[in-house]
Design a protein around this motif. Structure first.
Motif, mmCIF file in Angstrom:
data_model
loop_
_atom_site.group_PDB
_atom_site.id
_atom_site.type_symbol
_atom_site.label_atom_id
_atom_site.label_comp_id
_atom_site.label_asym_id
_atom_site.label_seq_id
_atom_site.Cartn_x
_atom_site.Cartn_y
_atom_site.Cartn_z
ATOM 1 N N ALA A 109 0.740 -1.286 -0.079
ATOM 2 C CA ALA A 109 0.116 -0.085 -0.211
ATOM 3 C C ALA A 109 1.002 1.210 -0.038
ATOM 4 C CB ALA A 109 -0.969 -0.055 1.232
ATOM 5 N N GLY A 110 2.213 1.158 0.076
ATOM 6 C CA GLY A 110 2.850 2.312 -0.284
ATOM 7 C C GLY A 110 2.968 3.165 0.857
ATOM 8 N N ASN A 111 2.645 2.820 2.219
ATOM 9 C CA ASN A 111 2.684 3.635 3.386
ATOM 10 C C ASN A 111 1.555 4.741 3.078
ATOM 11 O OD1 ASN A 111 4.788 2.486 4.713
ATOM 12 N ND2 ASN A 111 6.309 3.747 3.493
ATOM 13 N N ASN A 112 0.499 4.203 2.355
ATOM 14 C CA ASN A 112 -0.531 5.221 2.225
ATOM 15 C C ASN A 112 -1.963 4.731 2.676
ATOM 16 O OD1 ASN A 112 -2.550 6.837 0.639
ATOM 17 N ND2 ASN A 112 -1.294 7.315 -0.905
ATOM 18 N N TRP A 113 -2.505 5.404 3.602
ATOM 19 C CA TRP A 113 -3.694 4.810 4.403
ATOM 20 C C TRP A 113 -4.878 4.864 3.237
ATOM 21 C CZ3 TRP A 113 -8.691 6.908 4.482
ATOM 22 C CH2 TRP A 113 -9.563 6.132 5.645
ATOM 23 N N ALA A 114 -4.952 5.836 2.471
ATOM 24 C CA ALA A 114 -6.020 5.711 1.366
ATOM 25 C C ALA A 114 -5.805 4.800 0.536
ATOM 26 C CB ALA A 114 -6.087 7.164 0.815
ATOM 27 N N HIS A 115 -4.785 4.513 0.063
ATOM 28 C CA HIS A 115 -4.398 3.145 -0.946
ATOM 29 C C HIS A 115 -5.065 2.069 -0.253
ATOM 30 C CE1 HIS A 115 -1.446 1.057 -3.929
ATOM 31 N NE2 HIS A 115 -2.767 1.037 -4.113
ATOM 32 N N GLY A 116 -4.599 1.749 0.900
ATOM 33 C CA GLY A 116 -5.114 0.451 1.435
ATOM 34 C C GLY A 116 -6.402 0.561 1.881
ATOM 35 N N HIS A 117 -7.121 1.535 2.386
ATOM 36 C CA HIS A 117 -8.345 1.513 2.816
ATOM 37 C C HIS A 117 -9.569 1.504 1.709
ATOM 38 C CE1 HIS A 117 -11.345 2.106 6.113
ATOM 39 N NE2 HIS A 117 -12.036 2.700 5.388
ATOM 40 N N HIS A 118 -9.210 2.551 0.804
ATOM 41 C CA HIS A 118 -10.085 2.615 -0.508
ATOM 42 C C HIS A 118 -9.834 1.657 -1.733
ATOM 43 C CE1 HIS A 118 -12.356 5.790 1.629
ATOM 44 N NE2 HIS A 118 -11.302 6.427 1.981
ATOM 45 N N GLU A 119 -8.572 1.270 -1.730
ATOM 46 C CA GLU A 119 -8.104 0.515 -2.979
ATOM 47 C C GLU A 119 -8.143 -0.997 -2.668
ATOM 48 O OE1 GLU A 119 -7.070 -0.505 -6.899
ATOM 49 O OE2 GLU A 119 -7.896 1.308 -6.202
ATOM 50 N N TYR A 120 -7.138 -1.225 -1.810
ATOM 51 C CA TYR A 120 -6.917 -2.745 -1.565
ATOM 52 C C TYR A 120 -8.331 -3.524 -0.844
ATOM 53 C CZ TYR A 120 -2.191 -2.812 -3.344
ATOM 54 O OH TYR A 120 -1.102 -2.809 -4.125
ATOM 55 N N GLY A 121 -8.884 -2.506 -0.015
ATOM 56 C CA GLY A 121 -9.855 -3.067 0.918
ATOM 57 C C GLY A 121 -10.985 -3.310 0.378
ATOM 58 N N PRO A 122 -11.611 -2.540 -0.672
ATOM 59 C CA PRO A 122 -12.639 -3.159 -1.310
ATOM 60 C C PRO A 122 -12.269 -4.275 -2.597
ATOM 61 C CG PRO A 122 -12.870 -0.553 -1.308
ATOM 62 C CD PRO A 122 -11.278 -1.251 -0.736
ATOM 63 N N ARG A 123 -10.926 -4.011 -3.206
ATOM 64 C CA ARG A 123 -10.618 -4.976 -4.048
ATOM 65 C C ARG A 123 -10.662 -6.641 -3.396
ATOM 66 N NH1 ARG A 123 -4.899 -4.625 -6.658
ATOM 67 N NH2 ARG A 123 -5.639 -2.729 -7.344
ATOM 68 N N TYR A 124 -10.206 -6.579 -2.052
ATOM 69 C CA TYR A 124 -10.040 -8.028 -1.532
ATOM 70 C C TYR A 124 -11.223 -8.148 -0.444
ATOM 71 C CZ TYR A 124 -5.402 -8.504 -3.574
ATOM 72 O OH TYR A 124 -4.473 -8.716 -4.581
ATOM 73 N N HIS A 125 -12.051 -7.179 -0.380
ATOM 74 C CA HIS A 125 -13.412 -7.400 0.528
ATOM 75 C C HIS A 125 -13.750 -8.761 0.390
ATOM 76 C CE1 HIS A 125 -17.486 -7.436 1.639
ATOM 77 N NE2 HIS A 125 -17.239 -6.209 2.367
ATOM 78 N N ASP A 126 -14.215 -9.340 -0.552
ATOM 79 C CA ASP A 126 -14.904 -10.724 -0.794
ATOM 80 C C ASP A 126 -13.909 -11.821 -0.237
ATOM 81 O OD1 ASP A 126 -17.002 -9.487 -1.843
ATOM 82 O OD2 ASP A 126 -16.613 -10.173 -3.848
ATOM 83 N N ALA A 127 -12.552 -11.828 -0.629
ATOM 84 C CA ALA A 127 -11.645 -12.828 -0.311
ATOM 85 C C ALA A 127 -11.486 -12.870 1.528
ATOM 86 C CB ALA A 127 -10.374 -12.555 -1.116
ATOM 87 N N ILE A 128 -11.240 -11.555 1.865
ATOM 88 C CA ILE A 128 -11.165 -11.267 3.323
ATOM 89 C C ILE A 128 -12.318 -11.803 4.053
ATOM 90 C CG2 ILE A 128 -10.726 -9.596 5.174
ATOM 91 C CD1 ILE A 128 -8.849 -8.172 3.221
ATOM 92 N N LEU A 129 -13.620 -11.454 3.415
ATOM 93 C CA LEU A 129 -14.878 -11.949 4.357
ATOM 94 C C LEU A 129 -15.096 -13.347 4.238
ATOM 95 C CD1 LEU A 129 -17.102 -10.996 5.806
ATOM 96 C CD2 LEU A 129 -18.211 -10.558 3.465
ATOM 97 N N ASP A 130 -14.858 -13.962 2.973
ATOM 98 C CA ASP A 130 -14.827 -15.381 2.884
ATOM 99 C C ASP A 130 -13.983 -16.122 3.946
ATOM 100 O OD1 ASP A 130 -16.510 -15.094 0.950
ATOM 101 O OD2 ASP A 130 -15.553 -15.553 -0.704
ATOM 102 N N LYS A 131 -12.687 -15.717 4.186
ATOM 103 C CA LYS A 131 -11.786 -16.168 5.094
ATOM 104 C C LYS A 131 -12.019 -16.037 6.484
ATOM 105 C CE LYS A 131 -8.176 -16.249 1.456
ATOM 106 N NZ LYS A 131 -8.311 -17.667 1.101
ATOM 107 N N ILE A 132 -12.585 -14.883 6.730
ATOM 108 C CA ILE A 132 -13.037 -14.715 8.125
ATOM 109 C C ILE A 132 -14.350 -15.730 8.412
ATOM 110 C CG2 ILE A 132 -14.120 -12.771 9.830
ATOM 111 C CD1 ILE A 132 -12.408 -10.653 8.294
ATOM 112 N N ARG A 133 -15.285 -15.547 7.685
ATOM 113 C CA ARG A 133 -16.379 -16.287 7.839
ATOM 114 C C ARG A 133 -16.169 -17.994 8.202
ATOM 115 N NH1 ARG A 133 -19.631 -14.033 3.968
ATOM 116 N NH2 ARG A 133 -20.851 -12.943 5.570
ATOM 117 N N LEU A 134 -15.471 -18.313 7.100
ATOM 118 C CA LEU A 134 -14.956 -19.781 7.172
ATOM 119 C C LEU A 134 -14.217 -19.936 8.837
ATOM 120 C CD1 LEU A 134 -14.387 -22.596 6.052
ATOM 121 C CD2 LEU A 134 -12.216 -21.819 5.224
#
Length: 487
Positions: A109-134
């Protein structure tokens, strides 16, 4: 019934703390589970998996007498750089971590909160949620999520707070604890003031309980502890002959000692969930008793002893560490209220306590001892007037490894306002000149800065308003007029 806890470790710092945490958790359970059975205590953190069948099958706790097959941590591991994760999988914990529960990228995320929160967060939302739910579905009685992350970088602060908000939406009935590492004033990430302020605004809104851990406080603790151990080792000729190394022993990785302090906090916090005791404290008891208002959920942490003892192979340092362990229960009570044992740089005695939780560990800790020490220390503490007896007490019969007893103090204290003010001042130095803001505005609306400032400013004002509120305000009483109104 087993009470499980799921950890979600995010970013480089979160994964390094998590790695140390799993190492110490295995060490603690190995010390007290000498028969090698899969019991309720072990099931809080680990699944017992039978890998002899395909697909692997989770083995239930049952009566707590079944043999351990293969332990898998109840953990979800997230990092937008694969370096730390690859190192963890190649290390001794590789078999404990479930590779199906990993989410990673390459570029970071390049030391950038916005990059992590608004770019990577939505991009990997489903993958992260699936693993948390499992992971959650593998639990019989899920008690809480514990998010481990830092506020200074990009992934830990951005993706970490995105996950906290996701948990609030998808699992509103499960408590959300965070172990959040706050950056030091001389942090090597130039944009850490932006990342910390933006992440803090999210934690205020979406976490149930935040345990702040300051990098600089960890550095100070480790330096003091190591200096004292070196002096103790030097005083013993035999110990000094075999130790001869500075730090936590040969072969230790950078920041291991600092991560060990943070990991010990989590072990103390969950001790009553995992082990029996005459007065157990669940994590929901902590939020119920120590959080008087929804947003004021930042708890100052302190412990005694501060660090786990060195490994057995570090003979000299282990001997020196043993000499530094607190010798009486009264001593540990004095320690946890001292400035030197706080995990943030603050003096809670100089501020006002809104509530205080004390979790004692060890077979010798009794309710009489705790009440006696609380009565001894209570006059030295400034308690808010509407909660002057606001102590939540707990006793776990199982002590920390290598120590006869231990104590964790969790305090909702107005001293945290100074930490927020310092973060705001560092933020203002950059923001008033709009340095680096264009990097953030690629991913977020510029109003996000103002929104975070307002949220953190309001919270700081709430804590400041209770500073010194140790006396109840005088009541205005109406005088009875009697019959004076008659002519």
């Amino acid at each position: 019934m087993p009470r499980e806890l799921v950890t979600i470790q995010v970013g480089q710092c979160g994964n390094q703390v998590g790695c140390r945490f799993w190492e110490l958790a295995l060490r603690e359970h190995a010390a007290y589970n000498t028969k090698g059975v899969y019991d309720e205590a072990l099931s809080s953190f680990f699944r017992n998996v039978d890998t002899r069948v395909e697909p692997p099958r989770n083995l239930p706790v049952g009566e707590g007498r079944g043999a351990i097959r293969t332990l898998k941590a109840r953990s979800v591991i997230v990092d937008m750089e694969c370096g730390v994760i690859n190192e963890m999988l190649k290390g001794p914990l590789g078999e404990v971590l479930d590779t199906r529960q990993l989410v990673s990228d390459v570029s970071g995320a390049g030391n950038n909160w916005a990059h992590g929160h608004h770019e990577y967060g939505p991009r990997y939302h489903d993958a992260i949620l699936d693993k948390i739910r499992l992971t959650a579905e593998d639990c019989d009685s899920l008690q809480s999520f514990m998010v481990l992350h830092s506020l200074g970088g990009g992934t830990g602060s951005g993706v970490g707070t995105y996950i906290v908000r996701m948990l609030a939406d998808e699992f509103p009935g499960v408590f959300r604890f965070t172990g959040s590492v706050f950056p030091s004033e001389d942090d090597d990430v130039v944009t850490s003031p932006y990342n910390a302020m933006l992440a803090l605004g999210q934690l205020v809104e979406h976490a149930d309980c935040v345990l702040p851990i300051e990098n600089q406080a960890l550095i100070d603790i480790v330096n003091r502890t190591e200096a004292a151990r070196d002096r103790a080792a030097a005083a013993d000729a035999a110990a000094s002959a075999v130790s001869g190394l500075k730090g936590s022993g040969g072969g230790s990785k950078p920041f291991d000692s600092m991560n060990g302090v943070a990991a010990s906090l989590l072990l103390h916090l969950t001790a009553s969930v995992r082990f029996e005791g005459p007065l157990n404290v669940d994590l929901n008891d902590i939020t119920m008793n120590l959080v008087p208002y929804p947003r004021m959920h930042f708890l100052l942490s302190s412990m005694s002893p501060l660090q786990p003892p060195p490994k057995d192979k570090d003979v000299g340092r282990a001997a020196a560490a043993l000499a530094l362990q607190p010798r009486t229960l009264d001593q540990v009570f004095g320690d946890v209220f001292s400035r030197e044992h706080q995990l943030i740089r603050a003096d809670p005695r100089a501020a006002t306590y809104l509530a205080c939780g004390l979790i004692a560990r060890g077979p010798t800790a009794t309710m009489a001892d705790i009440n006696r020490n609380v009565a001894r220390l209570r006059p030295q503490l400034k308690m808010v007037h509407w909660n002057s007896e606001g102590f939540k007490l707990g006793i776990c019969s199982t002590p920390p490894v290598g120590c006869p007893f231990g104590l964790l103090c969790l305090a909702n204290n107005t001293a945290i306002a100074h930490t927020f003010t310092t973060m705001r001042e560092r933020f203002d130095k950059l923001y008033k000149r709009r340095f680096y803001t264009h990097h953030y505005e690629q991913y977020m609306d510029p109003g996000g800065f103002t929104s975070a400032m307002e949220v953190v400013g309001d919270l700081t004002a709430q804590y400041r308003a209770l500073e010194g509120a140790t006396q109840a305000p005088p009541l205005t009483r109406l005088r009875p007029r009697g019959l004076s109104f008659l002519p």
